[in-house]
Structure formats: structure tokens, C-alpha cells
Write an enzyme that holds these catalytic residues in place. Sequence first.
Site, PDB file in Angstrom:
ATOM      1  N   GLU A 243       1.038  -1.171  -0.493  1.00  0.00           N
ATOM      2  CA  GLU A 243      -0.170  -0.180  -0.698  1.00  0.00           C
ATOM      3  C   GLU A 243       1.190   1.330  -0.169  1.00  0.00           C
ATOM      4  O   GLU A 243       1.645   1.543   0.946  1.00  0.00           O
ATOM      5  CB  GLU A 243      -0.813   0.229   1.322  1.00  0.00           C
ATOM      6  CG  GLU A 243      -2.475  -1.340   1.234  1.00  0.00           C
ATOM      7  CD  GLU A 243      -2.797  -0.716   2.462  1.00  0.00           C
ATOM      8  OE1 GLU A 243      -3.933  -1.020   2.150  1.00  0.00           O
ATOM      9  OE2 GLU A 243      -2.818  -0.190   4.014  1.00  0.00           O
ATOM     10  N   CYS A 278      -2.151   9.226   2.270  1.00  0.00           N
ATOM     11  CA  CYS A 278      -1.581   8.901   1.117  1.00  0.00           C
ATOM     12  C   CYS A 278      -2.567   9.749   0.040  1.00  0.00           C
ATOM     13  O   CYS A 278      -2.276   9.733  -1.279  1.00  0.00           O
ATOM     14  CB  CYS A 278      -1.325   7.905   0.982  1.00  0.00           C
ATOM     15  SG  CYS A 278      -2.604   6.515   1.498  1.00  0.00           S
TER      16      CYS A 278
END
Length: 485
Positions: A243, A278
Site C-alpha cells: 500500500e 497518502c
Amino acid sequence: MTHWIAGEWVAGTGEKLESHTPYSHELLWQGYSASGEQVDAAVKAARRAFLDWKKRPFAEREQKVLAFAELVKANSEQIAQVIAKETGKPLWETRTEAASIAGKIAISIRAYHERTGETVREAAGNQLVLRHRPLGVMAVFGPYNFPGHLPNGHIVPALLAGNTVVFKPSEQTPWTGEVLMQLWQQAGLPAGVINLVQGSKETGIALAQSRGIDGLLFTGSANTGHLLHRQFAGQPDKMLALEMGGNNPMVISEHYGDLDATVYTIIQSAFISSGQRCTCVRRLYVPQGTKGDALLDKLVSVTAKLRIDQPFAEPAPFMGPLVSEAAAQAILKAQADLQALGGKSLLEARALHAAFITPAIIDVTAIERLPDDEYFGPLLQVVRYQTLAQAVELANDTRFGLSAGLVSTDDGEWDYFVEHIRAGIVNRNRQLTGASGDAPFGGPGASGNLRPSAFYAADYCAYPMASMEGDTTLLPATLSPGVEL
């Protein structure tokens, strides 16, 4: 004591490691990193514990996880304060993270049953059974921006499935990792089921290279994730789930609706957590013309007045510092680089004390080849566009693909956008920095390779075992050609 290995707290024998507040330089935590030998000991402890843990009934594994959830709830204020001190995020924000740690556990339990439980059906006289089996020893690498919430989104599904875990927190947030490990200890997990190793690059390399792990769940930067991907090449026997971040676009239509609501949505998408999420918007596409001008004028005006302060300040700030002075300097350098390429600052970031900086908004329309980088902080790039098709084409011009958004009241524009945009998380008229734990989290390209969080994490913590079963062997009425009995 720094590390939790085989049910014991032990001191590290590697390099010295410290954690300081990014807003006052106060020493919060100190210890010594795990050496390669200690990482190996943690992996071996997890391997030994796996043989028993995987055989325990699911109800028993679930009980340990639920005990941890109750401990998190009982200690949520302490957890929130520790995260606030280590990361610099405002206390109101870290309280939300502390609540999410426990909240996601219910999702993980439901996911275990719905995605990796056991199913039985009859077909053509056979009993067809689908079971799931744990992978083995899972390495979990945690990030600094959500040091409690995100790693436990991997740890909990791994434990529920019957795996054992070696957890390495970010070297920026070792105290948070230690506090959470103490709660796992209090929850009564058997020795070796979960292990904690602290450290930076060398510790991470030792864990990732260990022959004793069966899978690795990583949340962090694209640079580190890509190194892991190359390192795991040629090892199909090991599961690697990455991720990573994104160079995320948000397109503002000329039909954006309410001005204030749109500005608020942009600010929540670009500058929450000081831009250290993010999914934060990095590129903002704004239409040419008076409506786009009005939007930018209001955006710059409101952003310039955002309250910036330490996590516990009153009144509460919207933004705290970045996680470190190095991170702050990286944003200031990125701003200077974009200015040198022809970018025009609409709101220039300024260094304050410690790791504090003010947010930046820079018009990069004139830059012919915009760098495809993730600037992990409060730096928003603005590109003016003529048509929606042009905006979407520019938005897709990235190796990343984590999140994207459209602000528009026009249904036809949304239909076009969602059909043509390339991203794993695509929102309409909502901030990009919010995501449901029930939904897949991740994106194509350089943003990652799987969706190993929350509800979908169960898929990567167990492998399916398909069986065709009968009480006795069968002799068919007609034998295969060439067989005589």
C-alpha cells in the site's frame, strides 16, 4: 525495553533509536534497534507459535482480538496523546485514529466470515468444501502517518486467520508501536504469536529478507515499496502486499456549485494532517475563466488563515507540524524546484520553528513536463484547464493511481469522469482523504499491487483450499478407456 520477542521484553543490540516531538524537540522515547540476530529470533518465535495458534478454534483467536479492542477503548486517550506527540497531528485528529483502531476490528471479524470462512455445497454426488488456511508468519511494516490505525488493519486480520506476526513500526513512531504492543500483551496472546522489532532501514531489510516469513504487508512510501517489490522478485512462495502513495488529482468543474463548500472540500483533501495522508490531493485542476479565478482567490485566502500549532493548543489547530524537520525541508525544496521550472506561487510555504511550515499553493500550468512525484506534505499544485476531457487526460498522466476526485453538480460530467479516470478510489463532491473500511483501499500503478486493508485484508492473510469429498470411493458404471478391473 524496546522489543517484544517470544513473549519477553528485550533491549535492542543495534544502533541507537530516538523519537522526539516534531514541534518542540522533546525526547519521547529512546532505545536500540533490533539487530539482524534479534529479527531472526522474532521470526523463529513466530514460526514456533504458528504451529499451535493456527490450530486454535476461531472463537479463541477472536476472543483475544476482542480483548485487545476493549483495551484500546479503555486506553484511547493515552493512545491519542502518544500519537499526537510523535506525529505532531492535532489531538482532535489522533482521537479519531484511536477510535478507528477498535472500530476496524469489527469489520475484520465480519470479513473473516464473509471472505475466508468455510462453505459447503453438493454437486453431482460430491461434497464441495472451500476452506481457508493461514499463510504462516506475516511481517507487518507500519507507516508514521497513521501509526496505530493502519498497521492494526493488517495485524488483526492476520491473527484472526491463524497467522503469527512480526511487526516493525516506522522508526518515526516507535513509542506508538510499543504502547500498542503492550496492549496486545495484556490481551493474553500466547508467546510468539505477535512480536515487535523496532528499527530503521537495516532492521527492515533484515525482516524483509528473512527466509522464515511467508508474507509481508507494507504501508509506506512508493520508494520503499518498490525496493521491496524488487527484493521479492523470484519468490512466488511469499505473499507481498504493498500500500503506497499517490500523485492524486482533483478536478474542479465549472459547475462546482457552492463556493464555500468547494473550498472546504479542497482544504480537507489537500491540507488535513499537514498533507501527510497518502490520499491527499496533490494536483488541483481548475477551469480557466472567472469561476475558476473566484475559486482560487477564495482558496488562497482561506488557506492563508489556517490555524497551525502544536497538537494540544487551544483553540485547536487545523494543522500541526510535519513529522520531522527533514520532511518539512523536503516540501520547501519541492516548492523551490517547481518555481525554478516555471511554477507561480499563489501562496508560498514558509518555514516556521521546528518542523512547522505554512501550506503552499503553486500554479504549475506553465510547466511543460510536471514532475510525477508525491510531495508528502502541504503543497498543492494547481493546473488551469480548458475542457473536462483535457483535465481528465492530464489527471491520468501519472504512474500512480491511488485516489482521484471530481467536484461537479453535473451528472453527465461525473459519468464521463468515472468512466475515464484511472484510480482505485474515486470520489464525487467529497474529500479524497476519507475512505470506508468496508471498501477496497488502494490503486493501480505505482500506488500498490493489492488491497490488503480492512475488509479486503482477509483475502491476503489466508489461502483457499478447495476439496471434493465423499464418504467412500466410487466405482463408476463405465470405466475409463484402457482400464480393466
